[in-house]
Design an enzyme around this catalytic site. Structure first.
Site, PDB file in Angstrom:
ATOM      1  N   GLU A   1      50.476  12.713  69.974  1.00  0.00           N
ATOM      2  CA  GLU A   1      51.443  11.990  70.815  1.00  0.00           C
ATOM      3  C   GLU A   1      52.704  11.530  70.083  1.00  0.00           C
ATOM      4  OE1 GLU A   1      49.225   8.883  72.758  1.00  0.00           O
ATOM      5  OE2 GLU A   1      47.709  10.271  73.479  1.00  0.00           O
TER       6      GLU A   1
ATOM      7  N   ASN B   1      48.751  17.509  69.260  1.00  0.00           N
ATOM      8  CA  ASN B   1      48.058  17.143  70.505  1.00  0.00           C
ATOM      9  C   ASN B   1      48.896  16.146  71.296  1.00  0.00           C
ATOM     10  OD1 ASN B   1      45.466  17.300  71.968  1.00  0.00           O
ATOM     11  ND2 ASN B   1      45.230  15.126  71.462  1.00  0.00           N
TER      12      ASN B   1
ATOM     13  N   HIS C   1      45.228  14.930  81.004  1.00  0.00           N
ATOM     14  CA  HIS C   1      44.748  13.842  81.862  1.00  0.00           C
ATOM     15  C   HIS C   1      45.539  13.999  83.163  1.00  0.00           C
ATOM     16  CE1 HIS C   1      42.584  12.095  78.535  1.00  0.00           C
ATOM     17  NE2 HIS C   1      43.677  12.114  77.795  1.00  0.00           N
TER      18      HIS C   1
ATOM     19  N   GLU D   1      41.504  17.060  76.241  1.00  0.00           N
ATOM     20  CA  GLU D   1      40.982  15.781  76.758  1.00  0.00           C
ATOM     21  C   GLU D   1      40.924  15.805  78.287  1.00  0.00           C
ATOM     22  OE1 GLU D   1      43.176  12.430  75.148  1.00  0.00           O
ATOM     23  OE2 GLU D   1      43.265  13.324  73.158  1.00  0.00           O
TER      24      GLU D   1
ATOM     25  N   ASP E   1      40.437  15.447  82.054  1.00  0.00           N
ATOM     26  CA  ASP E   1      39.771  14.689  83.126  1.00  0.00           C
ATOM     27  C   ASP E   1      40.668  14.749  84.356  1.00  0.00           C
ATOM     28  OD1 ASP E   1      41.686  12.721  82.283  1.00  0.00           O
ATOM     29  OD2 ASP E   1      40.168  11.660  81.120  1.00  0.00           O
TER      30      ASP E   1
HETATM   31  O1  9MR Z   1      39.121   7.265  75.457  1.00  0.00           O
HETATM   32  C1  9MR Z   1      39.644   6.516  74.377  1.00  0.00           C
HETATM   33  C2  9MR Z   1      39.368   5.038  74.604  1.00  0.00           C
HETATM   34  O2  9MR Z   1      37.978   4.807  74.570  1.00  0.00           O
HETATM   35  C3  9MR Z   1      40.057   4.228  73.543  1.00  0.00           C
HETATM   36  O3  9MR Z   1      39.924   2.858  73.843  1.00  0.00           O
HETATM   37  C4  9MR Z   1      41.513   4.590  73.450  1.00  0.00           C
HETATM   38  C5  9MR Z   1      42.174   3.888  72.299  1.00  0.00           C
HETATM   39  O4  9MR Z   1      41.666   4.293  71.075  1.00  0.00           O
HETATM   40  O5  9MR Z   1      41.660   5.985  73.264  1.00  0.00           O
HETATM   41  C6  9MR Z   1      41.122   6.745  74.291  1.00  0.00           C
HETATM   42  O6  9MR Z   1      41.353   8.109  74.025  1.00  0.00           O
HETATM   43  C7  9MR Z   1      42.713   8.508  74.028  1.00  0.00           C
HETATM   44  C8  9MR Z   1      42.845   9.595  73.000  1.00  0.00           C
HETATM   45  O7  9MR Z   1      42.437   9.129  71.745  1.00  0.00           O
HETATM   46  C9  9MR Z   1      44.278  10.089  72.927  1.00  0.00           C
HETATM   47  N1  9MR Z   1      44.741  10.521  74.211  1.00  0.00           N
HETATM   48  C10 9MR Z   1      44.567   9.566  75.300  1.00  0.00           C
HETATM   49  C11 9MR Z   1      43.107   9.136  75.369  1.00  0.00           C
HETATM   50  C12 9MR Z   1      42.902   8.201  76.554  1.00  0.00           C
HETATM   51  O8  9MR Z   1      43.604   7.020  76.378  1.00  0.00           O
END
Ligand code: 9MR
Length: 629
Positions: A421, A468, A504, A533, A535
């Protein structure tokens, strides 16, 4: 490795009831060590087939280790999963370490895929010393009420359980009354003999009564209906009770039947809705989709919790259910959290690998690969405090971070999200040249990305290295900026292997053609493409005129199924086989999704809060196989 299972309050009784229902649904004799071995053709196409072999322990003692065999007339097996296969017609399959024990009332399934070899998809008899009970057959359904009652009586259980078993057997045989299963909005026949999960009887897929009933409301067993909506509305304990009454003379009293069946079903629901059914028999054996990972030769991944997280796939109270699904369907894990910066490198001089090492070892033990996530991420709470306030040589510090972490896992992980990101979101006022104005960008400019890849490659010569991001599939400025970024990296000789599209996404955004165009643009540059990722949330909080769903209605479940199919099909369509780094779903079951909160409930994943497969799972599989069923 020790697997700690927390015993929930209702677990024992529910498990006992479930086990008893399953037993009586199959009308087994009161043998102490009776397993039913069943071969089911789950799917077939022109030249191939998928089969599932289920060993259901209907006895009263645990089975420890199993070995079964079968023989085809023409079919040939090309792959198998969840068992060690040997021989080449006849075939034998033996248990793996994690599925060798089958407790009473539980079942284990393993899968095979093969070539029909000019014949039909065959259904051979499964034999083996463990298969001491007869395989399920129509005649067992025809057992009289008195034989049911005598088998119940011989089991010396409480009278309420006796009643519920009679009811369950009535429900199991209730197809004669026109009852069906409303499976997330689609009607399927109820099985006559399959004790739990999905079965295949009379040349059709069917769902066992217990499995059907374990879905959340409004789905479940329904009376004779002509449409799904009336099916859903007709589901009530009274409709169940009345058909129980009319379908079985073995139920002594319909009022007992009604109250017992509702209490059994609500026990299952109340326990499972809080993710408390410890038996893996339900989760492991249900699904018209035998195994996602077996359908393709690229990775099918899932994000998992581990370490001290409450959703750990290794040692939380839901570990058993998660593992059953993960081992069946997924070939790759991404740690949802525990391989992020703040977990692995909390202070400048300390690296903490224990939790991640445990997950990597657990995955390896089960033949599952690791896609590691992530070496650099701007997200405020994932940047260790010492990095935020760093006053020394930032580039040298970041190099140490990347090389220490990457070299620790070298040879143990297949790939890394090296930078996550870094691109600014469309409309981000703080953006600089299209990049997010993170601490990394502030300190090093664009060079932080180049150096991260160069340093990761130096520490691990073999891992695939990904950039990513989210919303890079939407064809907007961010997609343009992504392509400029990777073009620049390639021109500068930066060792990037591929791009991870987080995906997402919403039910209707971005369009399939937009997604295809973005992925194709990356693939055309010779890079690997990963859906990293995935969903599909059903509520669109960004559009006030979008429908608000407070439950996963049949119609929205169908939309979500189609959306999963569409996305997976788009990936297979535009990414050449050699560039497919795989598709990862961001979580196993809806209760655990980051998108499902108390104030904003949603149902974005492939398995529901009870660990049961949703239509989305079928949609995903259809996308992989090109089917439209
Ligand atoms: O799903 C993840 C959530 O449990 C955490 O609290 C959050 C912060 O670390 O990160 C979420 O995963 C993210 C991923 O690492 C990067 N892309 C977005 C995902 C959803 O927020």
């Amino acid at each position: 490795m020790t697997i700690k299972i927390q015993k929930p309050r209702f677990q024992k009784s529910v498990q006992y009831l479930c086990g008893f229902i399953l037993t009586s649904a199959a009308f087994l004799t009161a043998s102490a060590q009776a397993a039913t071995c069943t071969y089911t053709v789950i799917n077939e196409w022109n030249t191939g087939f998928q089969g599932s072999i289920t060993i259901a322990n209907n006895g009263t003692t645990a089975i420890n280790g199993w070995n079964v065999g079968w023989q085809y007339t023409s079919n040939k097996i090309t792959s198998s999963w969840n068992a060690t296969l040997s021989g080449s017609n006849p075939y034998t399959a033996s248990s793996l370490d994690w599925n060798k024990t089958i407790q009473p009332g539980q079942s284990v399934s393993f899968g095979v895929q093969g070539d029909k070899n000019g014949g039909a998809a065959e259904k051979p008899v499964v034999t083996g010393s463990v298969c001491s009970a007869t395989t399920s057959s129509a005649s067992s359904v025809a057992s009289s009420a008195s034989s049911v009652e005598s088998s119940v009586a011989s089991s010396a259980v409480s009278s309420s359980v006796k009643s519920s078993s009679s009811v369950a057997s009535s429900v199991a045989s209730s197809t004669a009354t026109g009852q069906q299963c409303n499976w997330y909005g689609t009607l399927y026949p109820l099985c006559n003999t399959t004790p739990n999960g999905w079965g295949y009887e009379n040349n059709k897929s069917c769902i066992a009564a217990v499995t059907c009933s374990a879905q959340p409301a409004p789905y479940g067993i329904v009376g004779t209906v002509s449409s799904v909506s009336s099916a859903a509305s007709s589901r009530s304990s009274s409709s169940v009770a009345s058909s129980v009454k009319s379908s079985s003379s073995s139920v002594a009293s319909s009022s007992i039947a009604s109250s017992v069946i509702s209490s059994v079903i609500s026990s299952i629901k109340s326990s499972s809705s809080s993710s408390k059914i410890s038996s893996s028999s339900v989760a492991s054996s249900i699904s018209g989709v035998v195994s996602l990972k077996a359908l393709v030769d690229f990775p099918i991944g899932v994000a998992v919790g581990a370490g001290s997280e409450s959703d750990s796939i290794i040692n939380s109270s839901t570990a058993t259910q998660q593992q059953a699904i993960a081992f069946q369907h997924f070939s790759q894990f991404t740690a949802g959290n525990i391989m992020k910066m703040s977990y692995l490198h909390p202070s400048e001089t300390s690296f903490t690998f224990t939790q991640a090492d445990e997950l990597v070892a657990f995955a390896a033990q089960h033949g599952i690969k690791i896609h590691a996530h992530t070496l650099i991420w701007h997200s405020d709470y994932q940047v260790p405090n010492f990095m935020k306030n760093y006053t020394g040589d930032f580039a040298a510090m970041l190099k140490t971070h990347i090389q220490t972490v990457t070299s620790h896992f070298a040879g143990k992980v297949d790939s890394w999200d090296v930078v996550n990101e870094a691109l600014a979101e469309d409309g981000d006022g703080a953006a600089v040249n299209g990049f997010r104005n993170s601490v990394f960008y502030q300190k090093m400019g664009l060079d932080f990305i180049d150096q991260a890849f160069i340093n990761a490659r130096a520490a691990d010569p073999a891992a695939d290295l990904f950039y990513n991001d989210f919303n890079i599939e939407n064809g907007g400025t961010k997609t343009t900026n992504l392509l400029a970024l990777v073009d620049g990296m390639k021109t500068r000789g930066v060792p990037i292997t591929g791009v991870g599209f987080q995906m997402h996404v919403l039910l209707d955004w971005p369009s399939a053609s937009t997604i295809e165009a973005a992925m194709k643009a990356v693939a055309d540059r010779g890079l690997k493409v990963k859906i990293s990722e995935l969903d599909v949330r059903v509520n669109n909080k960004y559009n006030s005129s979008a429908p608000v769903y407070t439950s996963l209605t049949p119609s929205v479940a169908a939309l979500q199924k189609e959306r999963y199919r569409q996305i997976v099909a788009a990936y297979v369509k535009v990414v050449p086989p050699a560039q497919r780094a795989g598709i990862t779903v961001w979580g196993i079951w809806d209760a655990d999704s980051w998108l499902n909160t108390a104030s904003e409930p949603d149902w974005p994943l492939l398995f529901d809060i009870n660990f049961l497969p949703k239509p989305a799972l079928q949609g995903f599989a259809n996308g992989l196989t090109g089917s439209n069923q």
